[in-house]
Write a protein that holds these residues in place. Structure first.
Motif, mmCIF file in Angstrom:
data_model
loop_
_atom_site.group_PDB
_atom_site.id
_atom_site.type_symbol
_atom_site.label_atom_id
_atom_site.label_comp_id
_atom_site.label_asym_id
_atom_site.label_seq_id
_atom_site.Cartn_x
_atom_site.Cartn_y
_atom_site.Cartn_z
ATOM 1 N N ASP A 80 -72.172 -8.909 48.724
ATOM 2 C CA ASP A 80 -71.927 -8.681 47.789
ATOM 3 C C ASP A 80 -70.946 -7.273 47.793
ATOM 4 O O ASP A 80 -70.214 -7.279 46.197
ATOM 5 N N GLU A 112 -62.764 -15.900 31.230
ATOM 6 C CA GLU A 112 -64.215 -16.278 31.573
ATOM 7 C C GLU A 112 -64.334 -16.188 32.659
ATOM 8 O O GLU A 112 -63.320 -16.523 33.591
ATOM 9 N N GLY A 113 -65.376 -15.499 33.675
ATOM 10 C CA GLY A 113 -65.998 -15.346 35.295
ATOM 11 C C GLY A 113 -65.266 -13.788 35.864
ATOM 12 O O GLY A 113 -64.413 -14.052 37.194
ATOM 13 N N GLU A 115 -64.455 -10.057 35.580
ATOM 14 C CA GLU A 115 -64.921 -9.021 35.722
ATOM 15 C C GLU A 115 -64.168 -7.851 35.784
ATOM 16 O O GLU A 115 -64.587 -6.578 34.398
ATOM 17 N N ALA A 156 -66.231 -12.034 38.367
ATOM 18 C CA ALA A 156 -67.824 -12.295 38.541
ATOM 19 C C ALA A 156 -68.796 -12.324 38.984
ATOM 20 O O ALA A 156 -68.293 -13.187 40.254
ATOM 21 N N GLU A 157 -69.774 -12.084 39.056
ATOM 22 C CA GLU A 157 -70.838 -12.405 40.260
ATOM 23 C C GLU A 157 -70.943 -13.803 40.328
ATOM 24 O O GLU A 157 -71.197 -14.174 40.673
ATOM 25 N N SER A 158 -70.935 -14.666 38.770
ATOM 26 C CA SER A 158 -70.961 -16.230 39.026
ATOM 27 C C SER A 158 -70.050 -16.886 39.633
ATOM 28 O O SER A 158 -70.548 -18.417 39.607
ATOM 29 N N HIS A 159 -68.553 -16.125 39.677
ATOM 30 C CA HIS A 159 -67.770 -16.789 40.709
ATOM 31 C C HIS A 159 -66.929 -16.602 41.861
ATOM 32 O O HIS A 159 -66.462 -16.649 41.903
ATOM 33 N N ARG A 160 -67.853 -15.353 42.088
ATOM 34 C CA ARG A 160 -67.618 -15.001 43.502
ATOM 35 C C ARG A 160 -68.467 -16.601 44.990
ATOM 36 O O ARG A 160 -67.927 -16.013 46.130
ATOM 37 N N SER A 161 -68.828 -17.358 44.646
ATOM 38 C CA SER A 161 -68.979 -18.391 45.403
ATOM 39 C C SER A 161 -67.367 -19.082 45.609
ATOM 40 O O SER A 161 -66.307 -19.175 45.144
ATOM 41 N N ARG A 164 -66.641 -21.790 42.831
ATOM 42 C CA ARG A 164 -66.353 -21.295 41.829
ATOM 43 C C ARG A 164 -65.417 -20.019 41.597
ATOM 44 O O ARG A 164 -64.586 -20.096 40.828
ATOM 45 N N GLN A 192 -69.682 -17.173 53.421
ATOM 46 C CA GLN A 192 -71.330 -18.085 52.584
ATOM 47 C C GLN A 192 -71.705 -19.018 54.239
ATOM 48 O O GLN A 192 -72.795 -19.404 53.749
#
Length: 329
Positions: A80, A112-113, A115, A156-161, A164, A192
């Protein structure tokens, strides 16, 4: 609790069962359970070495998965913090006006996405290139700045995979002000993959070690039951039920879990303390100080409950099979 006391308790309970009111019988249930729990602890105390060996095996078996869990948790924390691995670098067209660059930065921040967004003006980029490239004054002979303005986008955290992040990269690259975009997707995929591998290894080892704990506790309880075969037969002759006979052995499994959980706490804490100094020394070499995070109070309670559950499961499997098979001839 001696056999004579147990027999007297059974006979007294059988003779008074019809005379006691329901509320007295209800109160006596937890009292009887407490007596048998304390009696089973006393039985363990009479054989301290053998009892502690079983508890130590249970605790040390849980130490490996709990230590691996700490490794996974800290690895995820490091991942992270490595936000630069998922940075999207947008190289802008050279013919853009400053107002267009500022407008694109604002629009990207609201997307969106995203940070955060950081602008590196082309003048600043050239100065940094002079310092880091070693060309120095040679670059002063350039008639114009060949470098473009650059936007550094932190997802953003939701788009770090990886999936995404790649979607975000493709969306930002379609902006008309962007000449081309870049992101190290291969590094993200590798990171990952490493995390997924560690998590799979943790899950497999946890299942295997938990099964071994159940088998060890079950075998120990089985030997204890066989050593008291004659006593169990006498108790059945005087009217003791299977549930009454099984209860002390079940509490023995619970005590194994309680003490084994404490052993797991201590062993895990010692392992973390042992490797913490080495981790600190390694991270200081890379000038990235890192504090190793141990188990939280909630995680310690979960380990304790798992230990108690495994001890109870092992004892339950043993008593259900062997006590029912013992019948007076």
């Amino acid at each position: 609790m001696s056999l004579l006391f147990r027999n007297r308790s059974i006979e007294k309970g059988a003779s008074n069962r019809g005379r006691l009111p329901w509320w007295r019988r209800l109160i006596m249930v937890p009292v009887h359970h407490a007596q048998q729990a304390i009696a089973s602890l006393g039985e363990l105390w009479r054989n301290p070495f053998a009892s502690f060996m079983t508890m130590a095996v249970l605790g040390l078996s849980l130490t490996l998965p709990s230590s691996l869990y700490v490794l996974v948790k800290n690895t995820s924390s490091i991942a992270d913090n490595w936000q630069e691995a998922s940075e999207v670098t947008l190289f802008l067209r050279k013919d853009l006006q400053q107002s267009e660059v500022d407008t694109l930065k604002t629009q990207t921040e609201l997307s969106e996405g995203v940070e955060s967004v950081r602008l590196i003006p082309k003048e600043q980029g050239l100065e940094e290139f002079k310092k880091e490239s070693g060309f120095g004054e040679t670059l002063d002979y350039l008639s114009s700045n060949p470098l473009p303005d650059v936007l550094i986008v932190i997802p953003a955290e939701s788009h770090r995979s990886p999936q995404r992040a790649e979607e975000l990269l493709n969306r930002l690259e379609k902006q008309r002000e962007v000449a081309y975009a870049k992101m190290d997707l291969e590094w993200l995929n590798r990171l990952q993959g490493i995390l997924n591998l560690i998590e799979d290894i943790l899950g497999a080892l946890a299942v295997v070690l938990c099964l071994s704990v159940v088998l060890i506790v079950g075998n120990t309880i089985r030997l204890n039951i066989l050593s008291k075969r004659d006593e169990i037969m006498v108790m059945k002759l005087v009217g003791a039920t299977n549930a009454f006979i099984q209860r002390p052995f079940l509490y023995t499994g619970v005590w194994y879990g309680i003490i084994g959980g404490l052993v797991a706490w201590l062993a895990t804490a010692l392992l973390i303390w042992w490797v913490e100094s080495a981790v600190v020394d390694l991270t200081e070499l890379y000038e990235t100080p890192f504090q190793l995070n141990g188990l939280t109070l909630g995680e310690l309670l979960i380990i304790w409950l798992v230990a108690v559950g495994l001890g109870l499961a092992g004892s339950y499997l043993a008593v259900r099979r062997h006590i029912q098979s013992i019948e007076p001839e």
